[in-house]
Design an enzyme around this catalytic site. Structure first.
Site, PDB file in Angstrom:
ATOM      1  N   SER A 115       0.833  -1.205   0.000  1.00 29.31           N
ATOM      2  CA  SER A 115       0.000   0.000   0.000  1.00 29.31           C
ATOM      3  C   SER A 115       0.864   1.249   0.000  1.00 29.31           C
ATOM      4  CB  SER A 115      -0.941  -0.009   1.207  1.00 29.31           C
ATOM      5  OG  SER A 115      -0.228  -0.246   2.377  1.00 29.31           O
ATOM      6  N   HIS A 136      -3.534  -3.726  -5.630  1.00 25.75           N
ATOM      7  CA  HIS A 136      -3.779  -3.314  -4.243  1.00 25.75           C
ATOM      8  C   HIS A 136      -5.244  -3.502  -3.850  1.00 25.75           C
ATOM      9  CE1 HIS A 136      -3.916   0.073  -1.066  1.00 25.75           C
ATOM     10  NE2 HIS A 136      -3.529  -1.045  -0.512  1.00 25.75           N
ATOM     11  N   GLU A 148      -6.846  -1.395  -6.805  1.00 23.84           N
ATOM     12  CA  GLU A 148      -6.028  -0.458  -7.581  1.00 23.84           C
ATOM     13  C   GLU A 148      -4.992  -1.277  -8.357  1.00 23.84           C
ATOM     14  OE1 GLU A 148      -5.768   3.660  -5.040  1.00 23.84           O
ATOM     15  OE2 GLU A 148      -4.644   1.977  -4.238  1.00 23.84           O
ATOM     16  N   ASN A 186      -5.431   5.496  -0.644  1.00 27.36           N
ATOM     17  CA  ASN A 186      -4.766   5.781   0.636  1.00 27.36           C
ATOM     18  C   ASN A 186      -4.206   7.196   0.705  1.00 27.36           C
ATOM     19  OD1 ASN A 186      -5.356   3.401   1.860  1.00 27.36           O
ATOM     20  ND2 ASN A 186      -3.410   2.418   1.408  1.00 27.36           N
TER      21      ASN A 186
HETATM   22  N1  3HC Z   1     -15.843 -11.790   5.354  1.00 27.29           N
HETATM   23  C1  3HC Z   1     -17.125 -12.036   5.149  1.00 27.29           C
HETATM   24  N2  3HC Z   1     -18.120 -11.312   5.678  1.00 27.29           N
HETATM   25  C2  3HC Z   1     -17.778 -10.290   6.482  1.00 27.29           C
HETATM   26  C3  3HC Z   1     -16.430  -9.966   6.757  1.00 27.29           C
HETATM   27  C4  3HC Z   1     -15.426 -10.784   6.143  1.00 27.29           C
HETATM   28  N3  3HC Z   1     -14.130 -10.570   6.319  1.00 27.29           N
HETATM   29  N4  3HC Z   1     -16.399  -8.888   7.579  1.00 27.29           N
HETATM   30  C5  3HC Z   1     -17.690  -8.542   7.815  1.00 27.29           C
HETATM   31  N5  3HC Z   1     -18.535  -9.377   7.150  1.00 27.29           N
HETATM   32  C6  3HC Z   1     -19.981  -9.349   7.102  1.00 27.29           C
HETATM   33  C7  3HC Z   1     -20.608  -9.189   8.466  1.00 27.29           C
HETATM   34  O1  3HC Z   1     -20.723 -10.425   9.107  1.00 27.29           O
HETATM   35  C8  3HC Z   1     -21.939  -8.572   8.130  1.00 27.29           C
HETATM   36  O2  3HC Z   1     -22.834  -9.617   7.727  1.00 27.29           O
HETATM   37  P1  3HC Z   1     -24.409  -9.497   8.046  1.00 27.29           P
HETATM   38  O3  3HC Z   1     -24.906  -8.371   7.194  1.00 27.29           O
HETATM   39  O4  3HC Z   1     -24.928 -10.842   7.623  1.00 27.29           O
HETATM   40  O5  3HC Z   1     -24.498  -9.239   9.511  1.00 27.29           O
HETATM   41  C9  3HC Z   1     -21.660  -7.727   6.891  1.00 27.29           C
HETATM   42  O6  3HC Z   1     -20.401  -8.196   6.376  1.00 27.29           O
HETATM   43  C10 3HC Z   1     -21.559  -6.266   7.206  1.00 27.29           C
HETATM   44  O7  3HC Z   1     -20.687  -6.067   8.274  1.00 27.29           O
HETATM   45  P2  3HC Z   1     -21.040  -5.173   9.521  1.00 27.29           P
HETATM   46  O8  3HC Z   1     -22.520  -5.192   9.792  1.00 27.29           O
HETATM   47  O9  3HC Z   1     -20.133  -5.563  10.629  1.00 27.29           O
HETATM   48  O10 3HC Z   1     -20.582  -3.716   9.140  1.00 27.29           O
HETATM   49  P3  3HC Z   1     -20.872  -2.739   7.929  1.00 27.29           P
HETATM   50  O11 3HC Z   1     -22.256  -2.833   7.399  1.00 27.29           O
HETATM   51  O12 3HC Z   1     -20.360  -1.423   8.402  1.00 27.29           O
HETATM   52  O13 3HC Z   1     -19.923  -3.206   6.750  1.00 27.29           O
HETATM   53  C11 3HC Z   1     -17.680  -2.770   6.027  1.00 27.29           C
HETATM   54  C12 3HC Z   1     -18.584  -3.507   7.004  1.00 27.29           C
HETATM   55  C13 3HC Z   1     -17.907  -3.291   4.593  1.00 27.29           C
HETATM   56  C14 3HC Z   1     -16.273  -3.083   6.455  1.00 27.29           C
HETATM   57  C15 3HC Z   1     -17.974  -1.237   6.024  1.00 27.29           C
HETATM   58  O14 3HC Z   1     -18.038  -0.762   7.318  1.00 27.29           O
HETATM   59  C16 3HC Z   1     -16.929  -0.442   5.278  1.00 27.29           C
HETATM   60  O15 3HC Z   1     -16.942  -0.352   4.070  1.00 27.29           O
HETATM   61  N6  3HC Z   1     -15.990   0.174   6.052  1.00 27.29           N
HETATM   62  C17 3HC Z   1     -14.887   0.938   5.487  1.00 27.29           C
HETATM   63  C18 3HC Z   1     -13.752  -0.013   5.185  1.00 27.29           C
HETATM   64  C19 3HC Z   1     -12.607   0.684   4.520  1.00 27.29           C
HETATM   65  O16 3HC Z   1     -12.554   1.882   4.368  1.00 27.29           O
HETATM   66  N7  3HC Z   1     -11.603  -0.116   4.113  1.00 27.29           N
HETATM   67  C20 3HC Z   1     -10.419   0.409   3.518  1.00 27.29           C
HETATM   68  C21 3HC Z   1      -9.361   0.439   4.553  1.00 27.29           C
HETATM   69  S1  3HC Z   1      -7.836   1.053   3.908  1.00 27.29           S
HETATM   70  C22 3HC Z   1      -7.108  -0.288   3.249  1.00 27.29           C
HETATM   71  O17 3HC Z   1      -7.554  -1.413   3.332  1.00 27.29           O
HETATM   72  C23 3HC Z   1      -5.840  -0.067   2.535  1.00 27.29           C
HETATM   73  C24 3HC Z   1      -4.682  -0.729   3.215  1.00 27.29           C
HETATM   74  O18 3HC Z   1      -3.632  -0.680   2.306  1.00 27.29           O
HETATM   75  C25 3HC Z   1      -4.275  -0.048   4.531  1.00 27.29           C
END
Ligand code: 3HC
Length: 279
Positions: A115, A136, A148, A186
């Site tokens: 990243s 990515h 990406e 990022n």
């Molecule tokens: N695998 C499968 N299912 C999963 C899971 C996984 N790893 N993690 C969560 N779920 C499921 C949950 O069990 C839940 O299922 P349900 O609807 O049956 O209860 C569903 O996904 C939704 O999860 P939550 O209810 O806990 O939470 P949200 O509705 O908020 O969704 C999210 C979760 C998609 C993570 C959302 O909050 C989101 O988009 N958050 C932002 C994440 C983000 O910005 N990521 C980028 C980070 S930066 C990065 O990665 C770059 C790196 O280089 C640092």
């Protein structure tokens, strides 16, 4: 088509899962047997969650069967693509790419999930720099739609086109990005999270209210401080430092509070304490 993944941490594991769910044969490698054991458990849990959704036609046991979990890197030799997802350290990455370059068939595309590190420097460590690029993914990999695709200075257009098609085949969307510090998402996301930390540090609002503000006022799925805890404050500190070092621009300075929290060993969700507590 065979996909190799190197590194079975949270990202590598998620990447392996996504390809296996789309019918690819996957080899997931790690130095440690225990890490692979944990990766298998995590993958099974994620697949079970996904299989419970009506719209999915996923059988966890079938998907797991298409993944080979191994410490033997030689098994990556005949992969069409190998995606590296090891620690964010240039020395470690160039050394692993040199090794992959020797092990893998000349047709194999070598990609990094980094990243923050320069793909151009990673590509230069191999004898096939035109077949090296960045792929990515975002955390949590099975849920986040974007990938990406990063072109190093040396990457051929043909390789970028091939990777775009492969990404489409695993039901993800891609964007094409030049090799620059932190790429696109990022570069925007990490300074935004750091700004939220400055706001918190200055006592302007509570963590809950900052997160509520960005969720309800800006439509973000999760507040920036909660997201910081999930990404890991150590990772966040590392990438913001990298952005600051590479650009020399003071707008990317690191919040003092972030440094303090990392020095105290509070890395967020994975250590049980960050901006929130995780008992
Ligand atoms: N695998 C499968 N299912 C999963 C899971 C996984 N790893 N993690 C969560 N779920 C499921 C949950 O069990 C839940 O299922 P349900 O609807 O049956 O209860 C569903 O996904 C939704 O999860 P939550 O209810 O806990 O939470 P949200 O509705 O908020 O969704 C999210 C979760 C998609 C993570 C959302 O909050 C989101 O988009 N958050 C932002 C994440 C983000 O910005 N990521 C980028 C980070 S930066 C990065 O990665 C770059 C790196 O280089 C640092």
């Amino acid at each position: 088509m065979k996909i190799g993944v190197l590194g079975s941490g949270i990202m590598g594991n998620g990447i392996a899962q996504v390809f296996a769910m789309s019918g690819y044969n996957v080899v997931l490698t790690d130095l440690k047997k225990e890490a692979l054991h944990q990766a298998r458990i995590d993958m099974e849990q994620s697949l079970t969650k996904i299989s419970k959704k009506k719209e999915n036609n996923i059988k966890p046991s079938d998907v797991l069967q298409s993944v080979v979990f191994t410490t033997d890197k030689e098994q990556l030799a005949d992969s069409d693509i190998v995606i590296e997802a090891i620690i964010e350290n240039m020395k470690a990455k160039t050394s692993v790419f040199r090794e992959l370059d020797e092990i893998c068939d000349s047709k194999t595309i070598l990609a990094s999930n980094t990243s923050s590190l320069a793909i151009t420097e990673i590509a230069a460590a191999t004898n096939r720099p035109e077949k090296v690029c960045g792929i990515h993914f975002f955390n949590p990999v099975p849920l986040m739609k974007l990938v990406e695709i990063i072109s190093a200075e040396q990457t051929s257009n043909e390789i970028v086109d091939r990777i775009s098609k492969v990404i489409e085949s695993v039901n993800k969307e891609s964007i094409q990005v030049k090799d620059t510090p932190l790429f696109v998402v990022n570069r925007i996301l990490v300074p935004m999270i750091c700004e939220a930390i400055f706001v918190f540090e200055e006592g302007i609002a509570t963590a809950d209210d900052i997160d509520k503000g960005m969720k309800l006022g800006a439509g973000h799925p999760m507040g920036p401080l909660k997201l910081a805890d999930i990404i890991g404050l150590d990772t966040l500190l590392y990438v913001q430092k990298m952005l600051f070092q590479e650009t020399g621009d003071s707008k990317y300075r690191v919040p003092k509070l972030l440094k303090k929290m990392v020095r105290a060993g509070n890395f967020g969700q994975k250590t049980g304490k960050g901006f929130y507590d995780y008992p």
